[in-house]
Scaffold this active site. Structure first.
Site, PDB file in Angstrom:
ATOM      1  N   VAL A  14      22.409 -52.989  14.445  1.00  0.00           N
ATOM      2  CA  VAL A  14      22.854 -53.833  15.555  1.00  0.00           C
ATOM      3  C   VAL A  14      22.859 -55.313  15.177  1.00  0.00           C
ATOM      4  CG1 VAL A  14      20.647 -54.374  16.694  1.00  0.00           C
ATOM      5  CG2 VAL A  14      22.700 -53.956  18.087  1.00  0.00           C
ATOM      6  N   SER A  15      22.178 -55.655  14.088  1.00  0.00           N
ATOM      7  CA  SER A  15      22.010 -57.056  13.685  1.00  0.00           C
ATOM      8  C   SER A  15      23.087 -57.496  12.698  1.00  0.00           C
ATOM      9  CB  SER A  15      20.626 -57.246  13.043  1.00  0.00           C
ATOM     10  OG  SER A  15      20.564 -58.473  12.339  1.00  0.00           O
ATOM     11  N   PRO A  16      23.920 -58.471  13.047  1.00  0.00           N
ATOM     12  CA  PRO A  16      24.957 -58.937  12.117  1.00  0.00           C
ATOM     13  C   PRO A  16      24.379 -59.675  10.917  1.00  0.00           C
ATOM     14  CG  PRO A  16      24.898 -60.345  14.057  1.00  0.00           C
ATOM     15  CD  PRO A  16      23.983 -59.193  14.337  1.00  0.00           C
ATOM     16  N   THR A  18      21.698 -59.002   9.490  1.00  0.00           N
ATOM     17  CA  THR A  18      21.163 -58.001   8.580  1.00  0.00           C
ATOM     18  C   THR A  18      22.269 -57.361   7.758  1.00  0.00           C
ATOM     19  OG1 THR A  18      19.388 -57.591  10.156  1.00  0.00           O
ATOM     20  CG2 THR A  18      19.679 -55.967   8.434  1.00  0.00           C
ATOM     21  N   TRP A 124      27.819 -50.493  10.835  1.00  0.00           N
ATOM     22  CA  TRP A 124      28.033 -51.940  10.931  1.00  0.00           C
ATOM     23  C   TRP A 124      29.517 -52.255  11.122  1.00  0.00           C
ATOM     24  CZ3 TRP A 124      23.526 -52.223   7.285  1.00  0.00           C
ATOM     25  CH2 TRP A 124      22.484 -52.987   7.820  1.00  0.00           C
TER      26      TRP A 124
END
EC number: 2.5.1.18
Length: 238
Positions: A14-16, A18, A124
């Site tokens: 969910v983390s861009p 990352t 992603w």
């Protein structure tokens, strides 16, 4: 050549930020001669456990983040594009089902770590390039089958992802990240001389390289003599 050092990458799709760190670490895995351990965790659990607050709750931070991600995407050559409603994608829908699925992939597949890399990248791409959902079984199935996992294997992975075994596995990895001092992702832990050294964010690669006795060159120079001649970017033809 010096022996391989272990670097753990704790992540959540969910983390861009990352995703950026994930791609850089995958590129540098052979360049730095490191043993890269992919550790799927749950960002929501880390935020809650550390008492941190999402940057999207602060309007100016959220506006800056969108511009920052656009610049970083071009710099690192990762096709990251914000979904139509980034706040909903990151903080309302969440990623718990997706990360349980990734944890199941790591446990069940014969080449678990390689499949984790491929499936995570597809997830992603779905959320941070194609503006698609990553919470439904249909979406998870499509992402996994794009990496070569068969339909029957996907069905078993979906079943496994709902079991207590996998739920506990994800909780355990998330707690490990908190034990290292995590307050968000990406979290990278370099094991040097028997001690863990924790780095947060997608802008600490130079310090990480110094910590493990390696050299970091900017992404645009990755085809130079310092980098592996066999390295190829993932297929980002979308």
């Amino acid at each position: 050549m010096s022996s391989k050092k272990v670097v753990e990458l704790f992540f959540d799709v969910v983390s861009p930020y990352t995703w950026l760190a994930f791609e850089v670490m995958c590129r540098y895995r052979n360049v730095w001669n490191i043993d890269l351990k992919l550790r799927p965790g749950f960002l929501g659990g880390v935020m809650h456990g550390s008492g941190n607050k999402p940057p999207g709750l602060v309007p100016n931070k959220f506006l800056y983040m969108t511009k920052d991600l656009d610049r970083l995407a071009r710099y690192f050559e990762v096709p990251l594009q914000a979904p139509s409603d980034p706040f909903e994608a990151m903080f309302e829908k969440g990623s718990l089902s997706a990360m349980r699925f990734v944890a199941a992939v790591q446990q069940q597949q014969q080449d678990g770590d390689k499949q984790v890399e491929l499936v995570s990248r597809e997830l992603w791409r779905r959320i941070w390039n194609q503006n698609q959902d990553i919470t439904t079984p249909e979406s998870l199935s499509e992402a996994a089958m794009k990496t070569g996992i068969s339909a029957s294997e996907v069905a078993e992975l979906l079943r496994l992802s709902t079991t207590k075994e996998i739920k506990d596995k994800l909780k355990s990895t998330t707690q490990e990240a908190l034990n290292h001092g995590a307050f968000g992702f990406p979290l990278m832990v370099c094991h040097v001389d028997g001690k863990p050294e924790m780095f947060f964010g997608s802008d600490r690669f130079e310090l990480m390289a110094h910590c493990i006795g390696r050299h970091f060159v900017i992404p645009q120079e990755r085809s130079g003599s310092d980098l592996s001649p066999n390295y190829q970017l993932p297929n980002f033809n979308l």
